[in-house]
Motif scaffolding. Structure first.
Motif, PDB file in Angstrom:
ATOM      1  N   MET A   1      21.646  50.058  84.807  1.00 67.07           N
ATOM      2  CA  MET A   1      20.408  50.040  85.590  1.00 67.07           C
ATOM      3  C   MET A   1      20.678  50.545  87.004  1.00 67.07           C
ATOM      4  N   LYS A   2      19.807  51.404  87.477  1.00 65.12           N
ATOM      5  CA  LYS A   2      19.893  51.890  88.849  1.00 65.12           C
ATOM      6  C   LYS A   2      18.853  51.169  89.696  1.00 65.12           C
ATOM      7  N   THR A   3      19.280  50.639  90.830  1.00 68.26           N
ATOM      8  CA  THR A   3      18.358  50.059  91.799  1.00 68.26           C
ATOM      9  C   THR A   3      18.456  50.860  93.086  1.00 68.26           C
ATOM     10  N   ASP A   4      17.333  51.096  93.724  1.00 69.01           N
ATOM     11  CA  ASP A   4      17.349  51.936  94.920  1.00 69.01           C
ATOM     12  C   ASP A   4      16.045  51.739  95.685  1.00 69.01           C
ATOM     13  N   TYR A   5      15.964  52.420  96.808  1.00 72.20           N
ATOM     14  CA  TYR A   5      14.753  52.444  97.624  1.00 72.20           C
ATOM     15  C   TYR A   5      14.348  53.894  97.842  1.00 72.20           C
ATOM     16  N   ILE A   6      13.051  54.141  97.878  1.00 77.38           N
ATOM     17  CA  ILE A   6      12.567  55.443  98.327  1.00 77.38           C
ATOM     18  C   ILE A   6      11.694  55.209  99.547  1.00 77.38           C
ATOM     19  N   ASN A   7      11.606  56.220 100.386  1.00 77.93           N
ATOM     20  CA  ASN A   7      10.739  56.147 101.561  1.00 77.93           C
ATOM     21  C   ASN A   7       9.446  56.869 101.271  1.00 77.93           C
ATOM     22  N   THR A   8       8.340  56.144 101.363  1.00 75.76           N
ATOM     23  CA  THR A   8       7.031  56.725 101.099  1.00 75.76           C
ATOM     24  C   THR A   8       6.248  56.819 102.394  1.00 75.76           C
ATOM     25  N   LYS A   9       5.218  57.608 102.380  1.00 79.71           N
ATOM     26  CA  LYS A   9       4.329  57.697 103.543  1.00 79.71           C
ATOM     27  C   LYS A   9       3.331  56.548 103.479  1.00 79.71           C
ATOM     28  N   PRO A  10       2.996  55.877 104.573  1.00 85.03           N
ATOM     29  CA  PRO A  10       3.500  56.127 105.932  1.00 85.03           C
ATOM     30  C   PRO A  10       4.770  55.338 106.232  1.00 85.03           C
ATOM     31  N   SER A  11       5.922  55.935 105.969  1.00 84.28           N
ATOM     32  CA  SER A  11       7.226  55.385 106.347  1.00 84.28           C
ATOM     33  C   SER A  11       7.468  53.987 105.801  1.00 84.28           C
ATOM     34  N   SER A  13       9.517  51.583 102.954  1.00 76.62           N
ATOM     35  CA  SER A  13      10.669  51.515 102.071  1.00 76.62           C
ATOM     36  C   SER A  13      10.259  50.767 100.807  1.00 76.62           C
ATOM     37  N   LEU A  14      10.358  51.442  99.664  1.00 76.75           N
ATOM     38  CA  LEU A  14       9.854  50.915  98.393  1.00 76.75           C
ATOM     39  C   LEU A  14      11.016  50.685  97.436  1.00 76.75           C
ATOM     40  N   TYR A  15      11.164  49.452  96.962  1.00 73.46           N
ATOM     41  CA  TYR A  15      12.237  49.108  96.032  1.00 73.46           C
ATOM     42  C   TYR A  15      11.817  49.437  94.603  1.00 73.46           C
TER      43      TYR A  15
END
Length: 269
Positions: A1-11, A13-15
């Motif tokens: 399993m990969k766990t990570d965060y992406i940065n979405t607009k407006p700024s 951090s989404l797990y």
């Protein structure tokens, strides 16, 4: 399993978590939890769905391990972060599965970007909340009163006892209460207001993707309401899970999983 965060607009951090079968030509699955939930809401689906699909679960803004901003709790805000998640991972058209508020978000994603959606599974809700009877209206206005007069801990205790009342459900009830108490009160109030105020758009009833609506006789929203939505959609089906309440993926996971997998199989042959 990969766990990570992406940065979405407006700024923001989404797990998210990404796992499952990547050596397949079947569409990936994106699971969207409900108000107050998080990736843990789908723990009973992951073993079943990852056998033949890649599965992505995410914590919506203000939920779980995602950032808790002071804004961005409208249905459109949530839909946009799901769209950005799909695009950031370069996913092909997905099976979207949404529970409660997550189902409303899934409908909005399909309305805004039908090119990203292979199918929709909408559990225990519709494209909007219709106050179609006195009982439904009373339930939601009771919840709003609770939000303004009780702590998150008290609300979690109340919901857990109502959603999982059976003696055999004690482990699920306890887990739900523990996880639910982690919610941010401001997020919950703002998201709940957005949820009950949301109204769907006419283009929802032209969504080309097939739709499976899952309900139960003891849900907050009535079976009759779901039947009305199904009749308006071009390719929709209704499946009722017996002995279930508002969170079918948790209280009847086997029946829920079987219904979803059978639905997907129709469009993956």
């Amino acid at each position: 399993m990969k766990t990570d965060y992406i940065n979405t607009k407006p700024s923001l951090s989404l797990y998210y978590e990404r796992q499952g079968n990547t050596q397949t030509n079947k569409p990936p699955v994106v699971l969207i939890h409900g108000l107050g939930g998080a990736v843990w809401s789908w723990e009973n689906q992951i073993p079943a769905f990852t056998q033949a699909h890649e599965v992505i679960t995410l914590d919506l803004p203000g939920h779980g391990r995602s950032e808790h901003p002071n804004c961005c709790y409208q249905i459109d805000d949530f839909a946009q972060v799901v769209i950005q998640q799909i695009e950031a991972l370069a996913l092909p058209p997905c099976h979207l599965v949404g529970l409660s508020m997550g189902g409303i978000i899934a409908f909005r994603v399909a309305g805004l970007r039908p090119d990203l959606v292979r199918s929709l599974v909408i559990a225990n809700t519709g494209p909007e909340l219709e106050m179609d009877c006195a009982q439904t209206s009373a339930l939601f206005w009771q919840r709003e009163w609770f939000i303004h007069h009780f702590s998150i801990e008290k609300i979690a205790q109340f919901l857990a006892s109502r959603l999982f009342p059976e003696a055999a459900q004690a482990p699920t009830r306890e887990r739900f209460q523990i996880e639910w108490m982690k919610n941010d009160p401001t997020m919950y109030r703002n998201s709940f207001k957005a949820l009950i105020a949301w109204r769907c758009y006419p283009e929802y009833f032209r969504i080309p993707a097939p739709v499976l609506m899952i309900g139960s006789g003891s849900d907050y929203t009535s079976v009759a309401q779901k039947e009305r939505f199904v009749h308006k959609l071009p390719h929709a089906y209704l499946h009722i899970i017996p002995n279930s309440r508002h969170i079918s993926p948790l209280d009847q996971p086997q029946a829920f999983n079987e219904a979803v997998l059978a639905f997907w199989a129709q469009y993956e042959a």
